[in-house]
Design a protein around this motif. Structure first.
Motif, PDB file in Angstrom:
ATOM      1  N   HIS A  50      45.247  32.678   2.575  1.00 44.63           N
ATOM      2  CA  HIS A  50      44.624  33.496   4.166  1.00 44.63           C
ATOM      3  C   HIS A  50      42.885  33.646   2.057  1.00 44.63           C
ATOM      4  O   HIS A  50      42.063  33.664   2.967  1.00 44.63           O
ATOM      5  CB  HIS A  50      44.936  34.917   3.894  1.00 44.63           C
ATOM      6  CG  HIS A  50      43.657  35.618   4.870  1.00 44.63           C
ATOM      7  ND1 HIS A  50      43.386  34.260   5.978  1.00 44.63           N
ATOM      8  CD2 HIS A  50      42.773  36.623   4.539  1.00 44.63           C
ATOM      9  CE1 HIS A  50      42.727  36.514   7.079  1.00 44.63           C
ATOM     10  NE2 HIS A  50      42.595  36.920   5.647  1.00 44.63           N
ATOM     11  N   LEU A  51      42.865  34.246   1.211  1.00 44.05           N
ATOM     12  CA  LEU A  51      42.340  34.765   0.226  1.00 44.05           C
ATOM     13  C   LEU A  51      41.196  33.286   0.780  1.00 44.05           C
ATOM     14  O   LEU A  51      40.388  32.791  -0.326  1.00 44.05           O
ATOM     15  CB  LEU A  51      43.128  34.687  -0.821  1.00 44.05           C
ATOM     16  CG  LEU A  51      43.253  36.712  -0.282  1.00 44.05           C
ATOM     17  CD1 LEU A  51      43.797  36.680  -2.291  1.00 44.05           C
ATOM     18  CD2 LEU A  51      41.979  37.175  -1.049  1.00 44.05           C
ATOM     19  N   GLY A  52      41.472  31.842   0.176  1.00 43.60           N
ATOM     20  CA  GLY A  52      41.427  30.788  -0.646  1.00 43.60           C
ATOM     21  C   GLY A  52      41.092  30.156   0.514  1.00 43.60           C
ATOM     22  O   GLY A  52      39.239  29.769   0.913  1.00 43.60           O
ATOM     23  N   GLY A 106      36.527  40.968   2.058  1.00 46.52           N
ATOM     24  CA  GLY A 106      38.514  40.588   1.647  1.00 46.52           C
ATOM     25  C   GLY A 106      38.247  40.537   0.803  1.00 46.52           C
ATOM     26  O   GLY A 106      39.156  41.091   0.073  1.00 46.52           O
ATOM     27  N   TRP A 107      36.686  39.578  -0.013  1.00 46.21           N
ATOM     28  CA  TRP A 107      37.087  39.210  -1.572  1.00 46.21           C
ATOM     29  C   TRP A 107      37.290  40.670  -2.382  1.00 46.21           C
ATOM     30  O   TRP A 107      37.689  41.028  -3.516  1.00 46.21           O
ATOM     31  CB  TRP A 107      35.742  38.602  -1.661  1.00 46.21           C
ATOM     32  CG  TRP A 107      35.263  38.067  -2.955  1.00 46.21           C
ATOM     33  CD1 TRP A 107      36.236  38.489  -4.771  1.00 46.21           C
ATOM     34  CD2 TRP A 107      34.317  37.367  -3.435  1.00 46.21           C
ATOM     35  NE1 TRP A 107      36.001  37.589  -4.928  1.00 46.21           N
ATOM     36  CE2 TRP A 107      34.534  36.849  -4.980  1.00 46.21           C
ATOM     37  CE3 TRP A 107      33.538  36.656  -2.692  1.00 46.21           C
ATOM     38  CZ2 TRP A 107      33.649  36.016  -5.404  1.00 46.21           C
ATOM     39  CZ3 TRP A 107      32.591  35.397  -3.362  1.00 46.21           C
ATOM     40  CH2 TRP A 107      32.633  35.742  -5.014  1.00 46.21           C
ATOM     41  N   ALA A 108      36.288  41.563  -1.683  1.00 42.21           N
ATOM     42  CA  ALA A 108      35.332  42.972  -2.314  1.00 42.21           C
ATOM     43  C   ALA A 108      37.037  43.638  -2.206  1.00 42.21           C
ATOM     44  O   ALA A 108      37.849  44.360  -3.726  1.00 42.21           O
ATOM     45  CB  ALA A 108      34.786  43.902  -1.690  1.00 42.21           C
ATOM     46  N   VAL A 117      40.673  35.833  -7.053  1.00 45.30           N
ATOM     47  CA  VAL A 117      40.005  35.506  -6.007  1.00 45.30           C
ATOM     48  C   VAL A 117      39.934  33.861  -6.370  1.00 45.30           C
ATOM     49  O   VAL A 117      38.658  33.740  -7.721  1.00 45.30           O
ATOM     50  CB  VAL A 117      39.069  36.089  -5.759  1.00 45.30           C
ATOM     51  CG1 VAL A 117      38.522  35.496  -4.045  1.00 45.30           C
ATOM     52  CG2 VAL A 117      39.731  37.676  -5.122  1.00 45.30           C
ATOM     53  N   THR A 118      40.280  32.979  -5.851  1.00 42.70           N
ATOM     54  CA  THR A 118      39.320  31.601  -6.766  1.00 42.70           C
ATOM     55  C   THR A 118      39.265  30.958  -5.137  1.00 42.70           C
ATOM     56  O   THR A 118      39.621  30.172  -4.304  1.00 42.70           O
ATOM     57  CB  THR A 118      40.661  31.312  -7.432  1.00 42.70           C
ATOM     58  OG1 THR A 118      41.799  30.188  -6.442  1.00 42.70           O
ATOM     59  CG2 THR A 118      41.193  31.438  -8.314  1.00 42.70           C
ATOM     60  N   LEU A 119      37.988  30.188  -5.874  1.00 37.59           N
ATOM     61  CA  LEU A 119      37.479  28.806  -4.966  1.00 37.59           C
ATOM     62  C   LEU A 119      38.492  27.613  -5.374  1.00 37.59           C
ATOM     63  O   LEU A 119      37.565  27.310  -6.062  1.00 37.59           O
ATOM     64  CB  LEU A 119      35.579  29.342  -4.672  1.00 37.59           C
ATOM     65  CG  LEU A 119      35.026  28.184  -3.398  1.00 37.59           C
ATOM     66  CD1 LEU A 119      35.827  27.920  -2.968  1.00 37.59           C
ATOM     67  CD2 LEU A 119      33.111  28.446  -4.481  1.00 37.59           C
ATOM     68  N   LEU A 120      38.728  27.354  -4.373  1.00 34.69           N
ATOM     69  CA  LEU A 120      39.119  25.612  -4.989  1.00 34.69           C
ATOM     70  C   LEU A 120      39.956  25.168  -6.004  1.00 34.69           C
ATOM     71  O   LEU A 120      39.025  24.209  -6.972  1.00 34.69           O
ATOM     72  CB  LEU A 120      38.125  24.694  -4.805  1.00 34.69           C
ATOM     73  CG  LEU A 120      37.498  24.488  -3.216  1.00 34.69           C
ATOM     74  CD1 LEU A 120      36.242  22.964  -2.718  1.00 34.69           C
ATOM     75  CD2 LEU A 120      38.766  24.335  -1.833  1.00 34.69           C
ATOM     76  N   PRO A 125      34.452  35.959  -9.575  1.00 35.99           N
ATOM     77  CA  PRO A 125      34.436  36.816 -10.774  1.00 35.99           C
ATOM     78  C   PRO A 125      34.912  38.306  -9.362  1.00 35.99           C
ATOM     79  O   PRO A 125      35.061  37.844  -7.699  1.00 35.99           O
ATOM     80  CB  PRO A 125      32.544  37.564 -10.624  1.00 35.99           C
ATOM     81  CG  PRO A 125      31.907  36.675  -9.579  1.00 35.99           C
ATOM     82  CD  PRO A 125      33.512  35.227  -9.658  1.00 35.99           C
ATOM     83  N   PRO A 126      35.205  39.407  -9.856  1.00 36.46           N
ATOM     84  CA  PRO A 126      35.210  40.322  -8.788  1.00 36.46           C
ATOM     85  C   PRO A 126      34.167  40.885  -7.991  1.00 36.46           C
ATOM     86  O   PRO A 126      32.996  41.223  -8.372  1.00 36.46           O
ATOM     87  CB  PRO A 126      36.418  41.259 -10.038  1.00 36.46           C
ATOM     88  CG  PRO A 126      36.075  41.051 -11.051  1.00 36.46           C
ATOM     89  CD  PRO A 126      35.512  39.410 -10.578  1.00 36.46           C
ATOM     90  N   LEU A 127      34.306  41.378  -6.414  1.00 38.52           N
ATOM     91  CA  LEU A 127      33.209  41.915  -6.130  1.00 38.52           C
ATOM     92  C   LEU A 127      33.533  43.524  -5.938  1.00 38.52           C
ATOM     93  O   LEU A 127      32.670  44.047  -5.828  1.00 38.52           O
ATOM     94  CB  LEU A 127      32.683  41.915  -4.799  1.00 38.52           C
ATOM     95  CG  LEU A 127      33.051  40.233  -4.542  1.00 38.52           C
ATOM     96  CD1 LEU A 127      32.603  39.895  -2.605  1.00 38.52           C
ATOM     97  CD2 LEU A 127      31.419  39.832  -5.111  1.00 38.52           C
TER      98      LEU A 127
END
Length: 187
Positions: A50-52, A106-108, A117-120, A125-127
């Protein structure tokens, strides 16, 4: 080649639209099937997916907005009444805003839980800082606005069907690949 304008979205714009729709469908299925998030929940399995997917939606929307900014949208047919044209523009703006805001909330929230949290595969960075009460509150906002987004998507689909079957004005064909690929002029 004809000199008249094409009212059909170009192939990349259509691809962005349908990829966004597919990712949203996947995201809602993940959200409804993943375990509830509690204080001690770890970001594994469906939650990690879900995060990805959320991060890919953010990336896709940024690329989509840049594309739209550079290439614009095709002209709207003159047959659409002014009030409907205004309502459509407002609805589309709200869709874009929520498609960016919901994943960012959701990221925050994930950041406030000290989740990576990663993107691919690339760490982002944390929000919000770990333990942030604002970040935790954004988790509730994320869930609430996800429902608003779902309702707005439903309205968007209903409007497309209304245009197709009630008004019969061809608006739906502007975003359908088969029709657009036959169009002689693209943006």
């Amino acid at each position: 080649m004809r000199n008249e304008p094409s009212f059909v979205y170009n192939a990349p714009a259509r691809a962005f639209h349908w990829l966004t729709a597919l990712l949203l469908l996947i995201q809602y299925v993940l959200a409804w099937t993943m375990p509830d998030v509690h204080r001690d929940t770890k970001p594994v399995g469906l939650i990690a997916w879900h995060l990805g997917v959320g991060m890919v939606i953010v990336l896709l929307l940024v690329v989509r907005l840049v594309w739209r900014g550079v290439h614009g949208a095709p002209p709207e047919p003159d047959t659409l009444p002014s009030a409907l044209r205004t309502l459509a523009r407002f609805t589309h703006a709200l869709l874009y805003a929520l498609l960016i805001a919901v994943p960012l909330m959701g990221w925050a929230n994930a950041s406030s839980r000290d989740w990576s949290v990663t993107l691919l595969g690339v760490p982002m960075p944390p929000l919000s800082r770990a333990g942030s009460s604002i970040g935790h509150a954004l988790g509730d906002w994320h869930r609430n606005f996800a429902w608003v987004l779902l309702a707005l998507v439903g309205l968007h689909v209903a409007a497309a069907l209304f245009h197709q079957f009630v008004l019969g004005d061809g608006t739906l064909r502007r975003m359908l690949p088969a029709h657009g690929d036959r169009a002689r002029s693209e943006q």
